[in-house]
Design a protein around this motif. Structure first.
Motif, PDB file in Angstrom:
ATOM      1  N   CYS A  41       0.828  -1.201   0.000  1.00  0.00           N
ATOM      2  CA  CYS A  41       0.000   0.000   0.000  1.00  0.00           C
ATOM      3  C   CYS A  41       0.869   1.260   0.000  1.00  0.00           C
ATOM      4  O   CYS A  41       1.715   1.424   0.883  1.00  0.00           O
ATOM      5  CB  CYS A  41      -0.896  -0.022   1.236  1.00  0.00           C
ATOM      6  SG  CYS A  41      -1.929   1.443   1.389  1.00  0.00           S
ATOM      7  N   PRO A  42       0.669   2.143  -0.967  1.00  0.00           N
ATOM      8  CA  PRO A  42       1.515   3.332  -1.025  1.00  0.00           C
ATOM      9  C   PRO A  42       1.223   4.315   0.106  1.00  0.00           C
ATOM     10  O   PRO A  42       2.002   5.225   0.351  1.00  0.00           O
ATOM     11  CB  PRO A  42       1.166   3.951  -2.382  1.00  0.00           C
ATOM     12  CG  PRO A  42      -0.208   3.456  -2.684  1.00  0.00           C
ATOM     13  CD  PRO A  42      -0.295   2.094  -2.081  1.00  0.00           C
ATOM     14  N   VAL A  43       0.096   4.159   0.792  1.00  0.00           N
ATOM     15  CA  VAL A  43      -0.262   5.134   1.820  1.00  0.00           C
ATOM     16  C   VAL A  43      -0.494   4.490   3.183  1.00  0.00           C
ATOM     17  O   VAL A  43      -1.026   5.120   4.087  1.00  0.00           O
ATOM     18  CB  VAL A  43      -1.520   5.940   1.390  1.00  0.00           C
ATOM     19  CG1 VAL A  43      -1.155   6.911   0.280  1.00  0.00           C
ATOM     20  CG2 VAL A  43      -2.642   5.024   0.933  1.00  0.00           C
ATOM     21  N   SER A  44      -0.090   3.230   3.353  1.00  0.00           N
ATOM     22  CA  SER A  44      -0.408   2.561   4.621  1.00  0.00           C
ATOM     23  C   SER A  44       0.263   3.233   5.822  1.00  0.00           C
ATOM     24  O   SER A  44      -0.230   3.149   6.931  1.00  0.00           O
ATOM     25  CB  SER A  44      -0.052   1.076   4.572  1.00  0.00           C
ATOM     26  OG  SER A  44       1.325   0.887   4.362  1.00  0.00           O
TER      27      SER A  44
ATOM     28  N   GLN B 471      10.501  -4.128   0.148  1.00  0.00           N
ATOM     29  CA  GLN B 471       9.451  -3.416   0.881  1.00  0.00           C
ATOM     30  C   GLN B 471       8.485  -4.416   1.505  1.00  0.00           C
ATOM     31  O   GLN B 471       8.115  -5.404   0.879  1.00  0.00           O
ATOM     32  CB  GLN B 471       8.719  -2.474  -0.063  1.00  0.00           C
ATOM     33  CG  GLN B 471       7.697  -1.600   0.651  1.00  0.00           C
ATOM     34  CD  GLN B 471       7.137  -0.543  -0.282  1.00  0.00           C
ATOM     35  OE1 GLN B 471       7.885   0.238  -0.870  1.00  0.00           O
ATOM     36  NE2 GLN B 471       5.832  -0.520  -0.421  1.00  0.00           N
ATOM     37  N   LYS B 480       5.085  -0.290   7.942  1.00  0.00           N
ATOM     38  CA  LYS B 480       5.705  -0.587   6.673  1.00  0.00           C
ATOM     39  C   LYS B 480       7.201  -0.357   6.790  1.00  0.00           C
ATOM     40  O   LYS B 480       7.631   0.530   7.529  1.00  0.00           O
ATOM     41  CB  LYS B 480       5.111   0.316   5.601  1.00  0.00           C
ATOM     42  CG  LYS B 480       5.437  -0.105   4.192  1.00  0.00           C
ATOM     43  CD  LYS B 480       4.468   0.447   3.187  1.00  0.00           C
ATOM     44  CE  LYS B 480       4.691   1.944   2.981  1.00  0.00           C
ATOM     45  NZ  LYS B 480       3.743   2.476   1.989  1.00  0.00           N
ATOM     46  N   ARG B 482      11.259  -0.595   4.628  1.00  0.00           N
ATOM     47  CA  ARG B 482      12.038  -0.718   3.395  1.00  0.00           C
ATOM     48  C   ARG B 482      13.478  -0.966   3.771  1.00  0.00           C
ATOM     49  O   ARG B 482      13.994  -0.322   4.679  1.00  0.00           O
ATOM     50  CB  ARG B 482      11.946   0.588   2.609  1.00  0.00           C
ATOM     51  CG  ARG B 482      11.074   0.493   1.407  1.00  0.00           C
ATOM     52  CD  ARG B 482      11.093   1.790   0.628  1.00  0.00           C
ATOM     53  NE  ARG B 482       9.727   2.208   0.404  1.00  0.00           N
ATOM     54  CZ  ARG B 482       9.244   3.401   0.688  1.00  0.00           C
ATOM     55  NH1 ARG B 482      10.020   4.325   1.198  1.00  0.00           N
ATOM     56  NH2 ARG B 482       7.995   3.682   0.446  1.00  0.00           N
TER      57      ARG B 482
END
Ligand code: FAD
Ligand code: SF4
Ligand code: SF4
Ligand code: SF4
Lengths: 210, 780
Positions: A41-44, B471, B480, B482
């Motif tokens: 998810c790019p906005v998680s 990622q 999240k 990286r």
């Protein structure tokens, strides 16, 4: 954020069943919490709960947390999660399902910043400009500073055009915006009528219980 | 058995008896279990019109009961026996053994089940209806006994030789274990044996070196007088039947004669193209090989070879072998991870775990050094688990590949061992370390400083400088992350090796929906397949480690030895007989087990391959095929007698579903006494002839109940049902098909009740109205 202890009363089984019965909800019980959705998810990182956690909370029936999360409003419907989920769950569709339910419950979109900027840009130009959108959002959102190198890289490859496209005649658009603002069309109608698909599913779930 | 028959079933394997049939009917009270519910006296009286003698005993299975039957046979009073008692699953073999001792043919004794299928399941119904059912069943049995022929089980001599396909650790173990007692031919697709194991570095959980423990076994295979080994060889064709196969092998050219080559390496030194080489130092067989895609054909090697071993004109060859049994040990292969778009495989420094192992194994091309594409040591290595496993979307595989959790930790340990400051990260979903010594191995790896992240990697982006960005979400934290790595190792789903399906098809062995070979029974019959002469071991039965592959190799060897040790196989005699044939070949096409073929324009049965499923019976357009003792006329005779006095619901049932009915009986699950079972080897022997006859003789409804899980039969049941339905429509009576596995006895009785009442209601309506216009019941 304060998190409550999960006790039997925290769980709304009817809510869980309702969501599982929606199109695309069938596989939710099979989520193995791998986190591919949230990792994709790019906005998680902006979300108070990641898509994976939303799926988990639905498995449990934590209705209040799910509907009050900013996750469902932040989702950009990019579908990254849905194409990668190894269990065939569609978090994107799930977010779409949850939004009207939250509205019905009188919960407002808490992530208005981005939406406002987006609406402003469209209102001014009649078209969305990625460059304007990103730069305005970056100014209002300090965290975005980290994305500057990436933005420059995009620009250097011509993926973020600087040109700002404008509509010739903005009057019609203005009147549409005007109408929207005057009637508050969204919120009112939504709160009066129940979203139809939920009604349908409601009776479905009752039938299944019988 | 009394006589040994030549295995030719299309000619008569029976001795037809000219003498009149003298049938004795023996009914058992079962100490009240039967007689409290069924009035056996009245049943006996109902047989007055038949030309039979009837006798009632307290316990037929007791020696007194058996002696009575025995002495009646010995005195010549009877030569055929109908027994009314408990289920044939309990005492059929006992009674048949007794009959044989008395000098009669065992197949001329049959049991009608009036306990599990009557007294135990209808005791809450009126006595009259139970009595009437039992009378019908016994009359049907008597009619059947009058119509069947004595049969003798078939015997076939086995070829005392085994083919082992696949030279990995499972195949090597199987071959070595069999070879002391029986001859073995071991074939391997690659130019060397050893399979994946020879490409491993160390082996978990003890970390001993793979080649050190494997090489002695490879050499033992090579040197064993009882093993003939062929590398670069695959199965091209399988003919014959279980116990007696004729298999054609296809040998790809090596261009170097294995027997002549002494591995001196003179050729390699002379070859200008680098085309001739030894696969690796420890390779078995020790012989050079030419890669023809590199060879320019200059002939330098031919000239230099002191042993005259090189032949640049070698061609693919075939040979034919004769074997009695086959063991499949074709192992696995890693799935090609390039289908996972977000992982961007292949890319520099992005490898599969198999490629990682190769680098540190006997097959190493880097001198057993772990290195990046540029030759330097990777300081930061990531292991990405479940790459293509545990995926239910259809893109990857559903199953867990079982060994990756452990071998990735082994590989991470190796990285740390080679350089203590190096970093090793393992990205996992669930760390599966069940099994002896595996949790300890996990703990030990943690102690070594390996970094574990709970989260499936979402993206791998190769960078220009050869590093890779990974990622993921750290799911324990909900954040999240990286990271940049020097090397990323994908742990791909392990799938059956290419060609498994083709090989399995040739041998008549089914695969599971995961593509691995299906075992005869998932739990109780491992390493056996549904083909009694074909066995399997190792990863072709699913991913597993070396320990389990070896265990299965030993089990398979034991099973093979047991099978061949008997010298012959006995097969049930209820096989198709081809009475008439116009050579159309429809039956050949229909037979799912390749048991029929055309020879001289006529269909010929290979009785050992035939399972007696009966699919050929309705397939023959001229009705030229019948199953012995389940012929159309025999079934009709039974139906007619069974329904003569009272109508009922006829239920054709196969042995697996019959077992479910027995369990229902033991549990006293009540169902309608209108139900009359007819036991068949498989429901596929039926055609419209028989079903129409059932309706004509008074059946109010007909059910087909199938319990077998053999896909080859199940997949055709729907077509059979539809065809029968169409062709029996004129009777306007309900016909239904249902699949009931042995354990589903409650489903069975529910179904029987619903169907019996539906059929009953229909019959009533029909008799009230002159014409019934309803369509028959829908299939369930
Ligand atoms: C990366 C990795 C690391 C591992 N590390 C360990 C470890 O440390 N410890 C451990 O216990 N286990 C380990 N394993 C598991 C181990 O490799 C297997 O258990 C073992 O190799 C299985 O042996 P096999 O004989 O069943 O299959 P394979 O090794 O695959 O052998 C099958 C053989 O059959 C041949 N073949 C295939 N098709 C045909 C055909 N049609 N005709 C003829 N020949 C054919 C193949 O060429 C091959 O030689 C690891 C597995 C992997 C993937
Ligand atoms: S990707 Fe799918 S299975 Fe994995 S955590 Fe997200 S929803 Fe669950
Ligand atoms: S669809 Fe929504 S939840 Fe899914 S990855 Fe895109 S933004 Fe995130
Ligand atoms: S063994 Fe571990 S890594 Fe391999 S598929 Fe199973 S869970 Fe995934």
């Amino acid at each position: 954020m304060q998190k409550e202890t999960i006790i039997p009363e925290s769980k709304d089984i009817a809510f869980r069943d309702l969501i599982i019965k929606t199109p695309g909800g069938k596989n939710i019980p099979t989520c193995m919490q791998c986190g591919v959705c949230a990792g994709s998810c790019p906005v998680s990182h902006e979300m108070d709960y990641t898509p994976r956690q939303i799926v988990r909370m639905i498995q449990l029936g934590l209705k209040k947390e799910v509907l009050n999360s900013n996750t469902i409003w932040i989702c950009t419907t990019c579908f990254s999660c849905s194409v990668r989920c190894p269990r065939g769950i569609y978090p994107t569709e799930l977010m779409e399902t949850l939004k009207p339910i939250a509205m019905k419950e009188g919960i407002k979109n808490r992530n208005t910043k981005f939406d406002k900027i987006f609406a402003d840009v469209v209102k001014k130009n009649g078209r969305a400009s990625e460059f304007l959108l990103i730069s305005k959002y970056s100014i209002s959102e300090p965290g975005m500073i980290k994305q500057v190198p990436f933005g420059l890289e995009l620009m250097s490859k011509g993926k973020l055009p600087l040109s700002i496209d404008k509509m010739d005649d903005l009057r019609e658009l203005d009147s549409i915006f005007g109408l929207g603002e005057k009637t508050g069309i969204q919120e009112k109608t939504q709160s009066k009528e129940k979203p139809p698909e939920i009604k349908e599913n409601d009776s479905d779930s009752q039938e299944a219980e019988k | 058995m009394a006589e040994i028959e030549k295995p030719q079933v299309n000619e008569t394997s029976a001795k037809t008896e000219p003498a009149p049939k003298k049938i004795g009917v023996y009914l058992c009270r079962c100490g009240g279990n039967i007689s409290d519910v069924v009035d056996l006296q009245s049943v006996a009286e109902s047989l007055k019109g038949e030309n039979v003698i009837v006798n009632i005993q307290d316990y037929l299975c007791s020696s007194a009961g058996q002696d009575k039957i025995k002495s009646d046979i010995e005195k010549g009073k009877i030569d055929r026996v109908v027994i009314g008692s408990c289920s044939p699953k309990l005492h059929l073999e006992t009674f048949r053994g007794m009959v044989k001792k008395a000098g009669a043919n065992p197949t001329l004794l049959e049991i009608t089940n009036i306990r599990e299928q009557a007294s135990w399941v209808h005791d809450k119904e009126g006595k009259e209806s139970v009595n009437s059912k039992v009378k019908g069943l016994i009359k049907g049995a008597v009619a059947r006994m009058g119509s069947i022929e004595p049969l003798v089980p078939l015997e076939k001599k086995l070829v005392n030789r085994t083919l082992v396909v696949g030279g990995g650790i499972a195949g090597i173990t199987t071959a070595l274990e069999i070879a002391d007692g029986h001859e073995v031919i071991l074939i391997e697709k690659q130019p060397y044996i050893g399979g994946h194991m020879i490409g491993l570095s160390k082996t978990f959980p003890t970390m001993d070196c793979s080649q050190c423990i494997l090489t002695p076994k490879m050499v033992a295979v090579h040197n064993h007088p009882g093993i003939t080994m062929h590398t670069q060889t695959e199965v091209a064709q399988v003919k014959g039947s279980p116990g007696d196969y004729s298999i054609t092998l296809k040998h790809s050219p090596r261009y170097v004669d294995i027997k002549k080559c002494i591995s001196c390496g003179a050729c390699t030194r002379k070859c200008p193209a680098g085309a001739i080489f030894l696969p690796f130092a420890q390779a078995v067989p020790q012989a050079y090989i030419i890669d023809m895609s590199k060879c320019s054909g200059c002939g330098a090697c031919v000239k230099i070879c002191p042993r005259d071993a090189v032949n640049l004109d070698a061609k693919e060859e075939t040979s034919t072998i004769s074997v009695g049994a086959v063991a499949i040990a074709t192992g696995f292969e890693p799935i090609d991870p390039s289908f996972i778009e977000e992982y961007n495989y292949p890319a520099p420094n992005l490898l599969t775990a198999v490629e990682f192992e190769d680098m540190l194994s006997a097959k190493s091309k880097t001198g057993m050094r772990l290195q990046k594409a540029d030759g330097s040591f990777p300081e930061r290595v990531a292991f990405v688990l479940c790459a293509g496993s545990r995926d239910f979307t259809g893109k990857g595989r559903k199953h867990c590949s079982k060994v990756c959790c452990i071998y990735s930790q082994k590989q991470a340990q190796l990285v740390k061992k080679m350089k203590a400051e190096a970093q090793a990260w393992i990205f996992y979903i669930d760390m599966r370390s069940a099994g002896r010594r595996f949790e300890e191995f996990y703990h030990h790896t943690q102690e070594k400083g390996v970094n574990y992240v709970r989260g499936k990697v979402a993206e791998i982006i190769p960078k220009q400088d050869g590093t890779l960005m990974v990622q993921y979400e750290d799911t324990n934290l909900g954040r999240k992350g990286r990271e940049i790595f020097d090397m990323v190792v994908l742990c791909p789903a392990l799938i059956p090796s290419a060609g498994t399906k083709e090989l399995a098809d040739k041998l008549g062995v089914p695969l599971g929906d995961d593509g691995f070979i299906e075992e005869k029974h998932v739990k109780l019959d491992p390493v056996n397949t549904l083909n009694q002469a074909v066995f399997a071991a190792g990863c072709v039965l699913g991913p597993k480690d070396i320990h389990d592959s070896v265990t299965e190799g030993m089990s398979a060897a034991h099973k093979v030895s047991q099978f061949l040790g008997k010298g012959m196989i006995l097969i049930p005699p209820e096989k198709p007989m081809i009475l008439e044939c116009n050579g159309c070949g429809d039956c050949v096409k229909a037979c799912p087990y390749n048991a029929l073929s055309l020879s001289g324009g006529k269909a010929v049965l290979s009785p050992l391959a035939c399972t007696g499923c009966g699919i050929c019976v309705p397939a023959c357009p001229i009705k030229g095929i019948e199953i012995r003792n389940f012929t159309r006329s025999q079934l009709k005779a039974q139906l007619k007698a069974m329904l003569e006095d009272a109508p009922g619901v006829v239920v054709f049932i196969d042995p697996y579903a019959y077992a479910a009915a027995d369990i229902a009986g033991v549990n006293r699950k009540q169902y309608s006494s209108l139900v009359r079972f007819i036991s068949l080897p498989s429901i596929h022997v039926l055609d419209a002839d028989v079903v129409n006859a059932a309706f004509e003789y008074g059946a109010t409804g007909v059910m087909l109940i199938e319990g077998t899980t053999d896909e080859k039969l199940n997949s055709r049941s729907d077509d059979l049902y539809k065809k029968l339905k169409k062709e029996t429509r004129k009777h306007k009576k309900p016909l239904r098909y249902s699949h009931i596995e042995t354990a589903q006895y409650e489903k069975l009785t529910d179904l029987l009740n619903v169907f019996a009442s539906q059929a009953g209601a229909k019959a009533e309506k029909r008799s009230r109205k002159e014409k019934g216009e309803e369509t028959p019941e829908e299939k369930e």
